[in-house]
Design a protein around this motif. Structure first.
Motif, PDB file in Angstrom:
ATOM      1  N   GLY A  26      32.395  44.170  41.399  1.00  0.00           N
ATOM      2  CA  GLY A  26      33.761  44.500  41.786  1.00  0.00           C
ATOM      3  C   GLY A  26      34.627  44.746  40.569  1.00  0.00           C
ATOM      4  N   LEU A  27      34.580  45.965  40.028  1.00  0.00           N
ATOM      5  CA  LEU A  27      35.353  46.288  38.825  1.00  0.00           C
ATOM      6  C   LEU A  27      36.838  46.032  38.999  1.00  0.00           C
ATOM      7  N   VAL A  28      37.316  46.139  40.228  1.00  0.00           N
ATOM      8  CA  VAL A  28      38.755  45.997  40.450  1.00  0.00           C
ATOM      9  C   VAL A  28      39.257  44.609  40.049  1.00  0.00           C
ATOM     10  N   PHE A  29      38.395  43.591  40.063  1.00  0.00           N
ATOM     11  CA  PHE A  29      38.828  42.257  39.646  1.00  0.00           C
ATOM     12  C   PHE A  29      39.165  42.228  38.154  1.00  0.00           C
ATOM     13  N   THR A  30      38.297  42.809  37.324  1.00  0.00           N
ATOM     14  CA  THR A  30      38.597  42.825  35.890  1.00  0.00           C
ATOM     15  C   THR A  30      39.748  43.776  35.599  1.00  0.00           C
ATOM     16  N   GLU A  31      39.824  44.862  36.352  1.00  0.00           N
ATOM     17  CA  GLU A  31      40.956  45.784  36.178  1.00  0.00           C
ATOM     18  C   GLU A  31      42.271  45.079  36.472  1.00  0.00           C
ATOM     19  N   ALA A  32      42.269  44.209  37.485  1.00  0.00           N
ATOM     20  CA  ALA A  32      43.476  43.448  37.812  1.00  0.00           C
ATOM     21  C   ALA A  32      43.880  42.525  36.661  1.00  0.00           C
ATOM     22  N   LEU A  33      42.902  41.829  36.080  1.00  0.00           N
ATOM     23  CA  LEU A  33      43.211  40.904  34.995  1.00  0.00           C
ATOM     24  C   LEU A  33      43.708  41.647  33.757  1.00  0.00           C
ATOM     25  N   PHE A  34      43.104  42.787  33.438  1.00  0.00           N
ATOM     26  CA  PHE A  34      43.611  43.611  32.338  1.00  0.00           C
ATOM     27  C   PHE A  34      45.058  44.027  32.620  1.00  0.00           C
ATOM     28  N   ALA A  35      45.362  44.269  33.906  1.00  0.00           N
ATOM     29  CA  ALA A  35      46.697  44.741  34.287  1.00  0.00           C
ATOM     30  C   ALA A  35      47.690  43.599  34.501  1.00  0.00           C
ATOM     31  N   GLY A  36      47.317  42.375  34.151  1.00  0.00           N
ATOM     32  CA  GLY A  36      48.252  41.256  34.255  1.00  0.00           C
ATOM     33  C   GLY A  36      48.451  40.737  35.654  1.00  0.00           C
ATOM     34  N   CYS A  37      47.435  40.888  36.504  1.00  0.00           N
ATOM     35  CA  CYS A  37      47.545  40.455  37.898  1.00  0.00           C
ATOM     36  C   CYS A  37      46.503  39.386  38.200  1.00  0.00           C
ATOM     37  N   PRO A  38      46.906  38.179  38.599  1.00  0.00           N
ATOM     38  CA  PRO A  38      45.953  37.124  38.972  1.00  0.00           C
ATOM     39  C   PRO A  38      45.085  37.553  40.153  1.00  0.00           C
ATOM     40  N   ILE A  39      43.925  36.931  40.304  1.00  0.00           N
ATOM     41  CA  ILE A  39      42.979  37.360  41.333  1.00  0.00           C
ATOM     42  C   ILE A  39      42.509  36.210  42.219  1.00  0.00           C
ATOM     43  N   ILE A  40      42.196  36.573  43.457  1.00  0.00           N
ATOM     44  CA  ILE A  40      41.501  35.693  44.399  1.00  0.00           C
ATOM     45  C   ILE A  40      40.205  36.401  44.745  1.00  0.00           C
ATOM     46  N   TYR A  41      39.063  35.769  44.429  1.00  0.00           N
ATOM     47  CA  TYR A  41      37.770  36.432  44.570  1.00  0.00           C
ATOM     48  C   TYR A  41      36.814  35.560  45.383  1.00  0.00           C
ATOM     49  N   PRO A  42      35.726  36.140  45.891  1.00  0.00           N
ATOM     50  CA  PRO A  42      34.799  35.365  46.736  1.00  0.00           C
ATOM     51  C   PRO A  42      33.835  34.513  45.922  1.00  0.00           C
ATOM     52  N   GLU A  43      33.685  33.284  46.328  1.00  0.00           N
ATOM     53  CA  GLU A  43      32.779  32.357  45.646  1.00  0.00           C
ATOM     54  C   GLU A  43      31.327  32.822  45.799  1.00  0.00           C
ATOM     55  N   GLY A  44      30.559  32.716  44.686  1.00  0.00           N
ATOM     56  CA  GLY A  44      29.162  33.097  44.720  1.00  0.00           C
ATOM     57  C   GLY A  44      28.939  34.584  44.829  1.00  0.00           C
ATOM     58  N   ARG A  45      29.936  35.365  44.438  1.00  0.00           N
ATOM     59  CA  ARG A  45      29.864  36.814  44.499  1.00  0.00           C
ATOM     60  C   ARG A  45      30.767  37.372  43.397  1.00  0.00           C
ATOM     61  N   ALA A  46      30.751  38.683  43.259  1.00  0.00           N
ATOM     62  CA  ALA A  46      31.725  39.364  42.382  1.00  0.00           C
ATOM     63  C   ALA A  46      31.711  38.812  40.960  1.00  0.00           C
ATOM     64  N   VAL A  47      32.861  38.298  40.493  1.00  0.00           N
ATOM     65  CA  VAL A  47      32.995  37.840  39.104  1.00  0.00           C
ATOM     66  C   VAL A  47      32.785  36.341  38.960  1.00  0.00           C
ATOM     67  N   ASP A  48      32.199  35.717  39.963  1.00  0.00           N
ATOM     68  CA  ASP A  48      31.992  34.268  39.910  1.00  0.00           C
ATOM     69  C   ASP A  48      31.111  33.906  38.706  1.00  0.00           C
ATOM     70  N   GLY A  49      31.521  32.858  38.006  1.00  0.00           N
ATOM     71  CA  GLY A  49      30.794  32.404  36.832  1.00  0.00           C
ATOM     72  C   GLY A  49      31.473  32.758  35.526  1.00  0.00           C
ATOM     73  N   TYR A  50      32.401  33.698  35.568  1.00  0.00           N
ATOM     74  CA  TYR A  50      33.125  34.080  34.349  1.00  0.00           C
ATOM     75  C   TYR A  50      34.340  33.188  34.093  1.00  0.00           C
ATOM     76  N   PHE A  51      34.832  32.534  35.134  1.00  0.00           N
ATOM     77  CA  PHE A  51      36.066  31.751  35.003  1.00  0.00           C
ATOM     78  C   PHE A  51      35.828  30.326  35.484  1.00  0.00           C
ATOM     79  N   LYS A  52      36.313  29.378  34.736  1.00  0.00           N
ATOM     80  CA  LYS A  52      36.161  27.982  35.108  1.00  0.00           C
ATOM     81  C   LYS A  52      37.519  27.309  35.058  1.00  0.00           C
TER      82      LYS A  52
END
Length: 398
Positions: free
Chosen positions: A304-330
């Motif tokens: 889901g590239l849109v999650f990293t695009e959101a963070l680059f754009a200064g927008c916090p994210i809500i993402y699905p556990e065990g999917r997408a960008v899970d594991g990059y943020f703690k």
């Protein structure tokens, strides 16, 4: 001057003459590293075998249906459209036949590739491992969690084959930590090299967060509303509405008339949900920057590239556990995970993002300033992908 290593890529997710509209992720990785490697693409497209041929092959002694395929050359290599039985029947058998075709094509070339890559373990990986054995070359794999985890669950009978392919790879690359962990949980931890390499985005300009956002934002093509879990988002908004919270949600993305009608039917009488249609790539960053938070609790998502695009754009994210960008943020206030099947969790994450917007965006700004986005930047992805491939072809690290 030493020649560049030749890398042969087998991918079902590469735009080609048969299907132009495919995800650009693999193409972007190849474009990033073309100054270090000579990339050759075999882009594959699967069609269904006629039902009577599938039935015939199922009769004892009738044999396996011969692989039918069409070949078309294009700028990046060759595209193959092949036919196989539906519903995963003879899944491995037909892919091994495809591997035979690919290997014979390679043997006719003047120069064999130094490395073959299958851009999914459970599909392309079968054909690539088979072809690599024929041409006597190493192979590597890309893990794509959405498809690979789904097929591993659905085909326990093929698990021994997948295990051999997984552990026999010279290198395994995964878009996110969660997907590599999910595969190793089923097939065992690798002794060989594994690398986490997120897919690159062009929208990697850093925009500082700004408070006073205009509500929630989600972005997806409306045709995918089931997988993108619009129903879960709507259920969460209803929960909040019953608590007296009318939190606005803007949906960016378009579709055909049927897609729009289905989306509007799901939203129903929620007055706080608006449809903004499609946006140009150039406009997405600013739209994300103006939102309070980005929310996409997908049922399935390899990255889901849109999650990293959101963070680059200064927008916090809500993402699905065990999917997408899970594991990059703690324990990150600006990146909250939810069980996509639990509307109450989605509602709680939304409420937290809205009620603590200033605090959340301040944490995101600190992450940006500390170099947190660097792992998702094209320069880092290029370096890490190049290093992984060089290691796999035996050229050492760079």
């Amino acid at each position: 001057m030493t020649r560049q290593p030749i890398i042969a890529h087998l991918s079902a997710d590469f735009p080609d003459p048969f299907i132009e509209r495919k995800t650009p992720v693999i193409r972007a990785l190849l474009e990033l590293t073309k100054d270090s490697f000579t990339h050759r693409v075999v882009s594959i497209n699967r069609g269904a075998v006629a039902p009577f041929r599938t039935a015939l092959a199922a009769i004892k002694g009738a044999g396996t249906p011969e692989l039918e395929y069409e070949r078309r050359a294009f700028a990046d290599g060759v595209a193959l459209s092949y036919r196989a039985p539906p519903r995963g029947i003879m899944h491995a058998t037909m892919l091994r036949q495809l591997g035979n075709v690919i290997a014979q094509d390679m043997l006719r070339e003047k120069q064999l590739p130094d490395l073959l890559i299958g851009h999914k373990l459970t599909v392309e990986g079968i054909a690539v491992a088979h072809a690599a054995a024929i041409v006597d070359r190493p192979y590597a794999l890309t893990i794509q969690g959405n498809t690979d985890v789904k097929i591993l669950r659905a085909r326990p009978d093929l698990r021994p084959l997948f295990r051999r392919i997984f552990h026999g790879a010279a290198q395994v690359m995964s878009f996110a930590p969660w997907s590599l962990e999910a595969i190793e949980a089923r097939l065992g931890s690798r002794a060989g090299s594994s690398t986490i390499v997120p897919p690159p985005t062009e929208l990697d300009a850093i925009l500082p967060p700004k408070t006073g956002g205009n509500g929630l934002l989600t972005i997806f093509h409306l045709h995918g509303l089931k997988n993108k879990n619009l129903s879960g988002l709507v259920a969460a908004l209803h929960i909040l509405e019953r608590r007296g919270r009318k939190i606005s949600l803007a949906i960016v993305g378009d579709g055909n008339d049927a897609d729009r009608a289905a989306a509007k039917a799901l939203v129903g009488d929620l007055e706080n949900v608006t449809f903004e249609g499609a946006l140009s790539r150039d406009a997405i960053g600013e739209r994300l920057n103006s939102a309070s938070a980005f929310v996409l609790p997908s049922r399935r998502e390899s990255f889901g590239l849109v999650f990293t695009e959101a963070l680059f754009a200064g927008c916090p994210i809500i993402y699905p556990e065990g999917r997408a960008v899970d594991g990059y943020f703690k324990d990150s206030a600006f990146a909250l995970f939810v069980d996509p099947m639990k509307a109450d969790q989605i509602a709680a994450a939304i409420e937290r993002m809205i009620d603590h917007e200033a605090e959340t965006k301040s944490a995101l700004r600190r992450w940006q300033d500390a170099g947190g986005p660097q792992i998702f930047a094209r320069t880092s992805i290029k370096q890490n992908y190049t290093r992984a491939l060089m290691e796999a072809v035996g050229e050492g690290s760079v």
